[in-house]
Scaffold this motif. Structure first.
Motif, PDB file in Angstrom:
ATOM      1  N   GLY A 197      70.218 109.238  53.347  1.00 50.16           N
ATOM      2  CA  GLY A 197      71.739 108.813  52.752  1.00 50.16           C
ATOM      3  C   GLY A 197      71.587 108.772  51.216  1.00 50.16           C
ATOM      4  O   GLY A 197      72.203 107.953  50.719  1.00 50.16           O
ATOM      5  N   THR A 198      70.562 109.524  50.673  1.00 50.37           N
ATOM      6  CA  THR A 198      70.442 108.988  49.257  1.00 50.37           C
ATOM      7  C   THR A 198      71.093 110.172  48.573  1.00 50.37           C
ATOM      8  O   THR A 198      70.840 111.356  48.964  1.00 50.37           O
ATOM      9  N   ARG A 199      71.716 109.857  47.392  1.00 54.59           N
ATOM     10  CA  ARG A 199      72.108 110.955  46.543  1.00 54.59           C
ATOM     11  C   ARG A 199      70.917 111.240  45.347  1.00 54.59           C
ATOM     12  O   ARG A 199      70.660 110.425  44.550  1.00 54.59           O
ATOM     13  N   THR A 248      59.174 111.332  43.965  1.00 54.09           N
ATOM     14  CA  THR A 248      60.599 111.442  44.321  1.00 54.09           C
ATOM     15  C   THR A 248      60.215 110.879  45.776  1.00 54.09           C
ATOM     16  O   THR A 248      61.288 110.057  46.167  1.00 54.09           O
ATOM     17  N   ARG A 249      59.372 110.767  46.614  1.00 61.93           N
ATOM     18  CA  ARG A 249      59.298 110.549  48.073  1.00 61.93           C
ATOM     19  C   ARG A 249      59.065 109.027  47.641  1.00 61.93           C
ATOM     20  O   ARG A 249      59.636 108.330  48.802  1.00 61.93           O
ATOM     21  N   ASN A 250      58.436 108.326  47.115  1.00 65.51           N
ATOM     22  CA  ASN A 250      58.212 106.705  46.837  1.00 65.51           C
ATOM     23  C   ASN A 250      59.420 106.374  46.525  1.00 65.51           C
ATOM     24  O   ASN A 250      59.784 105.215  47.100  1.00 65.51           O
ATOM     25  N   GLY A 251      60.273 106.897  45.651  1.00 68.12           N
ATOM     26  CA  GLY A 251      61.535 106.403  45.179  1.00 68.12           C
ATOM     27  C   GLY A 251      62.535 106.284  46.549  1.00 68.12           C
ATOM     28  O   GLY A 251      63.213 105.412  46.352  1.00 68.12           O
ATOM     29  N   ILE A 252      62.427 107.495  47.130  1.00 70.25           N
ATOM     30  CA  ILE A 252      63.520 107.270  48.421  1.00 70.25           C
ATOM     31  C   ILE A 252      62.997 106.324  49.242  1.00 70.25           C
ATOM     32  O   ILE A 252      63.863 105.567  49.893  1.00 70.25           O
ATOM     33  N   GLN A 253      61.790 106.108  49.444  1.00 70.10           N
ATOM     34  CA  GLN A 253      61.125 105.141  50.667  1.00 70.10           C
ATOM     35  C   GLN A 253      61.671 103.875  50.016  1.00 70.10           C
ATOM     36  O   GLN A 253      61.539 102.891  51.058  1.00 70.10           O
ATOM     37  N   ALA A 254      61.367 103.649  48.639  1.00 74.23           N
ATOM     38  CA  ALA A 254      61.590 102.117  48.179  1.00 74.23           C
ATOM     39  C   ALA A 254      62.974 101.824  48.222  1.00 74.23           C
ATOM     40  O   ALA A 254      63.525 100.609  48.142  1.00 74.23           O
ATOM     41  N   MET A 255      64.372 102.785  48.640  1.00 75.62           N
ATOM     42  CA  MET A 255      65.538 102.258  48.784  1.00 75.62           C
ATOM     43  C   MET A 255      65.983 102.335  50.231  1.00 75.62           C
ATOM     44  O   MET A 255      67.175 101.823  50.377  1.00 75.62           O
ATOM     45  N   GLU A 256      65.006 102.641  51.091  1.00 77.35           N
ATOM     46  CA  GLU A 256      65.516 102.626  52.547  1.00 77.35           C
ATOM     47  C   GLU A 256      65.711 101.214  52.881  1.00 77.35           C
ATOM     48  O   GLU A 256      66.627 101.280  53.741  1.00 77.35           O
ATOM     49  N   PRO A 309      73.446 101.791  51.207  1.00 82.04           N
ATOM     50  CA  PRO A 309      73.507 103.125  51.300  1.00 82.04           C
ATOM     51  C   PRO A 309      74.366 103.726  50.331  1.00 82.04           C
ATOM     52  O   PRO A 309      74.114 104.669  49.756  1.00 82.04           O
ATOM     53  N   ALA A 310      75.386 102.908  49.979  1.00 85.94           N
ATOM     54  CA  ALA A 310      76.416 103.296  48.824  1.00 85.94           C
ATOM     55  C   ALA A 310      75.790 103.378  47.411  1.00 85.94           C
ATOM     56  O   ALA A 310      76.132 104.040  46.319  1.00 85.94           O
ATOM     57  N   GLU A 311      74.755 102.848  47.377  1.00 88.07           N
ATOM     58  CA  GLU A 311      73.935 102.490  45.903  1.00 88.07           C
ATOM     59  C   GLU A 311      72.547 103.387  45.923  1.00 88.07           C
ATOM     60  O   GLU A 311      72.197 103.230  44.777  1.00 88.07           O
ATOM     61  N   ARG A 312      72.242 103.987  46.872  1.00 88.53           N
ATOM     62  CA  ARG A 312      70.905 104.833  47.018  1.00 88.53           C
ATOM     63  C   ARG A 312      71.049 105.861  45.908  1.00 88.53           C
ATOM     64  O   ARG A 312      71.986 106.797  46.539  1.00 88.53           O
ATOM     65  N   ARG A 345      67.055 103.109  42.568  1.00 88.86           N
ATOM     66  CA  ARG A 345      67.684 101.817  42.525  1.00 88.86           C
ATOM     67  C   ARG A 345      67.235 100.941  43.478  1.00 88.86           C
ATOM     68  O   ARG A 345      67.790 100.140  44.129  1.00 88.86           O
ATOM     69  N   GLY A 346      65.713 100.845  43.757  1.00 91.82           N
ATOM     70  CA  GLY A 346      65.057 100.091  44.836  1.00 91.82           C
ATOM     71  C   GLY A 346      64.963  98.837  43.923  1.00 91.82           C
ATOM     72  O   GLY A 346      65.011  98.529  42.934  1.00 91.82           O
ATOM     73  N   PRO A 347      63.963  97.801  44.645  1.00 90.06           N
ATOM     74  CA  PRO A 347      63.803  96.505  44.172  1.00 90.06           C
ATOM     75  C   PRO A 347      62.854  96.442  43.191  1.00 90.06           C
ATOM     76  O   PRO A 347      62.604  95.325  42.344  1.00 90.06           O
TER      77      PRO A 347
END
Length: 698
Positions: free
Chosen positions: A545-547, A574-582, A587-590, A611-613
């Motif tokens: 659910g990432t934009r 990009t894969r690392n960034g998506i996994q960092a937000m999971e 979900p609304a801020e991903r 926008r992960g930690p």
């Protein structure tokens, strides 16, 4: 070491005293002759200087008389034709203008009353502090004498004070004026004694002498000259004038003659001193020769001890190849005594199987005319050969050879330094074997690294193939295949083919990367690089659910890179960034953003923000270390591979927390740079924000 022969002791007693007496007499005669010559020369120079001063004084006295005679002629010319007062005043002014020593001209009657007067235009009137009528006693006496003698008469000198406290020593001349053969008055003129000397005497005399008029008791009346006299060479002359006698004094500025007044005396003194120095040097040379002999004997003993203590073998040969010298280290090296080797042209330490070759080499070396510079270069480089010990053992030696030159600069042979390198060669062989084992181990490690990279990098295209295949199966099972379904299946099949081709490219690129060879690089537009990885990024983004947004400059920059490897870098980031937000971001801020900018003409900057930690501080230092990961399912090779690829392209990869684009908070940014093909136009800085995919329903 004492080198004196006991059978020939040094001379002493009467012979030594006689030599000392002769040396003393010679030195005394030299000193007396030198002193007498100096005294005679100085006395001669003094007499010559005094004669020059006397001649100058006589010339100055004559010049003063001539100047006064010219002034009298000018004064007498004023009375010709009995001029009227205005004409007389004009003529007097012209006379004063041409004769600076004249201060005033005046006319008087028979009772000495002043009828008319003209002052010099070069200075203020002198009779201001005391009126002329109050200081004309000497003038009246001179006029009385002039009336009696019917000619010009000079007065005694007198002092005229000035208003500023200074004054001037002057003298008057008075001459009678006649009309119809009778004296009807007088004309008087005032002279300044100092101005008289300045005008009458040549400048060269004033430059080297001090001139003054003095009285009989030595009182100075007037003085001129650029420098003060030294008082050594002085001459006085009397200047006889009608009614007045002036005493002229001339004092030279030169002092007493120097000790060496001219070149001849300097040469004589120099030769005398040189003779004395030669005598002293001869005595010292005898002593130094004895000292040098003792030092030479000690030096030879020291050199012998040093050569005996060396571990390097020394060998000397003459121009015929015969051994002339060996040191103990060389004898110990080959096992032969010096008597066995010295004088032989075919040494015993040559191996019999190599003796003929060594003989030819020696004949060529000794017979050729090798330049001195080439010989020294060979000596510095050295050469390796094989010698034989007395027991028959062959061993390797390194020889440094240089020409042996005598005191006259002629070559008399060759001096060789011989090093036993047999132990060094054994150690080198062991090192070579260890190096081969290390290389075999390194090749095994490379094979393991290649296998790990293949398993990690092929996981993404294989996962994409699996996803497209599963989607195709779902479409086929959902119902009959209509036109839209067939189009989607065709698109899925094309994507599967593309990912299969991509997997092949990954294998080839990873293989090239492991081999560390130069990869094929070309100028690629950034939008093509991003479009190539966007489908895979969208697949993973839909699952979480990432934009995804792409922010790229327009026109797109063109970095020079290996397209496949840079696509792998973008996929990993990009894969690392998506996994960092999971698991840590709502979900609304991903949101994942891929941004491309060209802030410098030579570099293109890529950045991937999420926008992960963020990265924990304890993991930041080891983030790019191989096999380090913060996820249990990761292998820890992605970021290490990314940094290696970017550095191979000449760029840099780093990360950090930066403010978000909308100001809502901080984001984690991974950025890297690649070399640019050319600088973009000015419009390239304008961003073109394109949404890549809308947020899907979880």
């Amino acid at each position: 070491m004492n080198t004196t022969d006991p059978a020939h002791p040094p001379p002493s007693g009467p012979p030594r005293r006689r030599r000392a007496l002769l040396w003393g007499a010679l030195v005394t005669l030299l000193v007396v002759a030198q002193s007498l010559l100096v005294w005679l020369t100085v006395n001669y120079e003094s007499n010559r200087a005094q004669e020059q001063v006397e001649a100058a004084a006589a010339g100055v006295a004559a010049d003063v008389k001539q100047a006064l005679a010219r002034d009298l002629e000018g004064l007498q010319a004023l009375l010709w034709n009995d001029p009227a007062p205005p004409q007389w005043r004009a003529d007097s002014a012209r006379l004063l203008h041409g004769h600076r020593e004249l201060l005033r001209v005046e006319r008087r009657d028979l009772q000495h009353r002043i009828l008319d007067g003209v002052d010099s235009p070069f200075q203020a009137p002198v009779f201001t502090r005391i009126r002329r009528e109050d200081i004309d006693l000497e003038t009246e006496v001179a006029c009385v004498a002039a009336s009696r003698q019917a000619g010009p008469v000079y007065s005694r000198s007198y002092f005229v004070p000035f208003p500023d406290g200074l004054g001037l020593e002057v003298v008057d001349v008075c001459m009678p004026t006649q009309h119809a053969g009778r004296i009807d008055g007088f004309m008087a003129a005032t002279f300044a004694l100092s101005a008289l000397l300045n005008q009458a005497v040549a400048t060269d005399v004033l430059r080297h002498h001090e001139l003054s008029f003095v009285e009989g008791d030595g009182t100075r009346l007037a003085r001129v000259g650029q420098m003060r006299g030294a008082g050594v060479f002085v001459s006085e002359r009397l200047v006889d004038l009608p009614g007045l006698t002036l005493q002229l004094r001339l004092d030279s500025v030169a002092g007493s003659p120097q000790l060496i007044p001219n070149l001849a005396v300097a040469l004589v003194l120099g030769l005398s001193l040189a003779l004395g120095a030669v005598v002293v040097l001869l005595v010292r040379d005898v002593r130094r020769r004895a000292t040098a002999e003792r030092a030479l004997a000690e030096s030879l003993a020291f050199r012998k001890a040093m050569e005996d203590s060396l571990v390097t073998g020394l060998r000397a040969r003459d121009l015929q190849g015969r051994v002339t010298y060996v040191n103990p280290a060389f004898c110990q090296m080959v096992g032969f005594n010096p008597e066995d080797m010295i004088g032989r042209s075919t040494p015993l330490y040559w191996p019999p199987e190599l003796a003929e070759e060594y003989a030819r080499r020696q004949a060529f070396r000794l017979g050729g005319e090798q330049p001195r510079e080439d010989a020294l270069q060979t000596a510095r480089e050295g050469f390796e050969t094989t010698f034989m010990r007395k027991n028959g053992e062959r061993f390797a030696v390194l020889i440094f050879e240089a020409p042996l030159v005598d005191g006259a600069g002629r070559q008399t042979g060759w001096m060789s330094a011989v090093l036993d390198v047999s132990e060094q060669r054994r150690i080198e062989e062991l090192s070579r074997q260890q190096q081969e084992r290390l290389q075999a181990t390194a090749r095994l490690a490379t094979v393991g690294e290649m296998a790990s990279l293949l398993s990690h990098e092929l996981n993404q295209p294989l996962a994409a193939i699996a996803s497209y295949a599963a989607g195709s199966l779902n479409l086929m099972q959902s119902g009959p295949a209509d036109g839209e379904t067939r189009a989607m299946l065709q698109q899925a099949a094309e994507r599967i083919a593309e990912q299969a081709e991509r997997a092949g490219r990954v294998i080839k690129s990873v293989h090239d990367f492991v081999r560390r060879r130069e990869q094929a690089r070309e100028a690629v537009r950034c939008d093509l690089l991003i479009d190539a990885v966007l489908p895979l990024v969208r697949l993973q983004a839909r699952k979480s659910g990432t934009r995804v947004e792409v922010d790229m400059a327009s026109p797109a920059p063109r970095p020079v890179c290996d397209r496949t490897m840079i696509e792998q870098v973008l996929l990993n980031l990009t894969r690392n960034g998506i996994q960092a937000m999971e698991n840590h971001t709502a979900p609304a801020e991903r949101e994942l953003c891929i941004r491309v900018r060209q802030h410098h003409p030579r570099w293109v900057t890529f950045s991937v923000t999420d926008r992960g930690p963020g990265v924990p501080p304890e993991a930041a230092e080891r983030l790019f270390t191989p096999f380090f990961t913060t996820r249990s399912e990761g292998m820890g090779l992605g970021l290490s591979l990314c940094r290696t690829v970017i550095e191979q392209h000449g760029g840099a990869l780093d990360f950090g927390r930066v403010p978000g684009p909308d100001g809502t908070g901080a984001v984690t940014e991974f950025r890297f740079t690649l070399p640019s093909e050319a600088a973009p136009p000015a419009s390239a800085v304008a961003p073109d924000v394109r949404p890549a995919a809308a947020q899907t329903t979880p």
